[in-house]
Motif scaffolding. Structure first.
Motif, mmCIF file in Angstrom:
data_model
loop_
_atom_site.group_PDB
_atom_site.id
_atom_site.type_symbol
_atom_site.label_atom_id
_atom_site.label_comp_id
_atom_site.label_asym_id
_atom_site.label_seq_id
_atom_site.Cartn_x
_atom_site.Cartn_y
_atom_site.Cartn_z
ATOM 1 N N SER A 23 27.297 22.673 65.769
ATOM 2 C CA SER A 23 26.638 23.541 64.797
ATOM 3 C C SER A 23 25.312 22.962 64.342
ATOM 4 O O SER A 23 25.021 21.767 64.571
ATOM 5 N N HIS A 24 24.504 23.814 63.722
ATOM 6 C CA HIS A 24 23.266 23.377 63.072
ATOM 7 C C HIS A 24 23.325 23.810 61.603
ATOM 8 O O HIS A 24 23.770 24.925 61.294
ATOM 9 N N VAL A 36 25.460 27.387 61.476
ATOM 10 C CA VAL A 36 25.588 28.335 62.582
ATOM 11 C C VAL A 36 26.068 27.526 63.778
ATOM 12 O O VAL A 36 25.525 26.464 64.076
ATOM 13 N N GLY A 37 27.122 28.015 64.450
ATOM 14 C CA GLY A 37 27.656 27.187 65.529
ATOM 15 C C GLY A 37 28.580 27.908 66.473
ATOM 16 O O GLY A 37 28.755 29.139 66.388
ATOM 17 N N VAL A 38 29.123 27.135 67.366
ATOM 18 C CA VAL A 38 30.100 27.648 68.335
ATOM 19 C C VAL A 38 31.299 26.694 68.397
ATOM 20 O O VAL A 38 31.174 25.499 68.112
ATOM 21 N N ILE A 39 32.449 27.263 68.750
ATOM 22 C CA ILE A 39 33.632 26.449 69.063
ATOM 23 C C ILE A 39 34.115 26.862 70.448
ATOM 24 O O ILE A 39 34.311 28.058 70.720
ATOM 25 N N THR A 43 42.307 23.980 70.516
ATOM 26 C CA THR A 43 43.058 24.095 69.266
ATOM 27 C C THR A 43 42.692 22.897 68.403
ATOM 28 O O THR A 43 42.878 21.746 68.812
ATOM 29 N N LEU A 44 42.127 23.154 67.248
ATOM 30 C CA LEU A 44 41.571 22.100 66.394
ATOM 31 C C LEU A 44 42.052 22.283 64.963
ATOM 32 O O LEU A 44 42.445 23.384 64.559
ATOM 33 N N THR A 45 41.983 21.198 64.186
ATOM 34 C CA THR A 45 42.253 21.268 62.754
ATOM 35 C C THR A 45 40.998 20.831 61.999
ATOM 36 O O THR A 45 40.487 19.733 62.228
ATOM 37 N N PHE A 46 40.499 21.699 61.146
ATOM 38 C CA PHE A 46 39.326 21.406 60.328
ATOM 39 C C PHE A 46 39.752 21.161 58.890
ATOM 40 O O PHE A 46 40.555 21.920 58.340
ATOM 41 N N ASN A 47 39.191 20.143 58.289
ATOM 42 C CA ASN A 47 39.390 19.892 56.865
ATOM 43 C C ASN A 47 38.214 20.454 56.086
ATOM 44 O O ASN A 47 37.073 20.390 56.558
ATOM 45 N N THR A 48 38.475 21.000 54.916
ATOM 46 C CA THR A 48 37.384 21.506 54.085
ATOM 47 C C THR A 48 37.155 20.594 52.890
ATOM 48 O O THR A 48 38.096 19.989 52.366
ATOM 49 N N GLY A 49 35.894 20.510 52.476
ATOM 50 C CA GLY A 49 35.547 19.881 51.206
ATOM 51 C C GLY A 49 35.327 21.033 50.240
ATOM 52 O O GLY A 49 36.194 21.385 49.456
ATOM 53 N N ALA A 50 34.164 21.669 50.361
ATOM 54 C CA ALA A 50 33.880 22.898 49.623
ATOM 55 C C ALA A 50 34.702 24.039 50.230
ATOM 56 O O ALA A 50 35.109 23.967 51.389
ATOM 57 N N PRO A 51 34.939 25.093 49.448
ATOM 58 C CA PRO A 51 35.538 26.302 50.033
ATOM 59 C C PRO A 51 34.599 26.844 51.119
ATOM 60 O O PRO A 51 33.385 26.639 51.041
ATOM 61 N N GLU A 52 35.162 27.511 52.113
ATOM 62 C CA GLU A 52 34.359 28.041 53.215
ATOM 63 C C GLU A 52 34.728 29.488 53.500
ATOM 64 O O GLU A 52 35.885 29.876 53.352
ATOM 65 N N ILE A 53 33.726 30.245 53.927
ATOM 66 C CA ILE A 53 34.013 31.533 54.578
ATOM 67 C C ILE A 53 33.509 31.424 56.013
ATOM 68 O O ILE A 53 32.340 31.073 56.247
ATOM 69 N N CYS A 100 29.350 29.552 59.165
ATOM 70 C CA CYS A 100 30.209 29.025 58.109
ATOM 71 C C CYS A 100 29.419 28.993 56.805
ATOM 72 O O CYS A 100 28.354 28.384 56.728
ATOM 73 N N HIS A 101 29.939 29.684 55.799
ATOM 74 C CA HIS A 101 29.321 29.746 54.478
ATOM 75 C C HIS A 101 30.045 28.754 53.578
ATOM 76 O O HIS A 101 31.261 28.904 53.362
ATOM 77 N N PHE A 102 29.340 27.786 53.070
ATOM 78 C CA PHE A 102 29.979 26.763 52.229
ATOM 79 C C PHE A 102 29.840 27.118 50.756
ATOM 80 O O PHE A 102 28.837 27.686 50.335
#
Lengths: 104, 104
Positions: A23-24, A36-39, A43-53, A100-102
């Motif tokens: 992502s950038h 903005v990015g691609v996956i 199968t991955l697990t992402f951790n959040t700090g801030a809430p994300e949309i 991804c909206h943080f």
């Protein structure tokens, strides 16, 4: 809206999970941040700090939020919200193009 | 300069060569365009329309411009110029993080 205007873009990419996610970062005048990015299929697990949309622009994925038993499928034009200080599992079925909206 | 300011960013990624190259387009107020992206380890041939300057932010590659016999190696902090309506072969040795400047 196909583009973000009046923003700053960090030149260097964010590369996660051995390149499965690239992502950038996009910085807004009001201090908020998106990426903005691609996956790639994985199968991955992402951790959040801030809430994300997570807004899906293309591709297809199945998502399971932390604490949920069920997976939900999302495709182009859809989005899902993830609480802060949490995590989600994501199975990417077709190359995922996302914003991804943080902090939402 | 680690970022571009006062620009527009196209949300949707450009995905080339089956995902070996992923970039996002950055649009400037003066009408010029750049892209920020990565190239995964591979050997690829890129065709140019407009002339390009490839600025390497990270990683390592070997490049052979069309008509050249020799390959030249480039790494972080270096750049190379490619004429318009031409092509170049690029062997990416380590994940390449780049900015492509079009029309230079």
């Amino acid at each position: 809206m196909s583009q973000f205007d009046n923003v700053s873009v960090v030149k260097k990419a964010n590369v996660y999970f051995d390149g499965k996610c690239v992502s950038h970062s996009v910085l807004f005048a009001d201090g908020t941040k998106k990426s903005v990015g691609v996956i790639f299929p994985s199968t991955l697990t992402f951790n959040t700090g801030a809430p994300e949309i997570m807004e899906i622009n293309g591709g297809r994925c199945r998502v399971r939020l932390k604490g949920d038993a069920d997976w939900k499928e999302y495709g182009a034009g859809q989005s899902f919200a993830v609480p802060g200080n949490s995590s989600f599992d994501i199975e990417t079925l077709e190359l995922l193009d996302y914003v991804c909206h943080f902090g939402n």
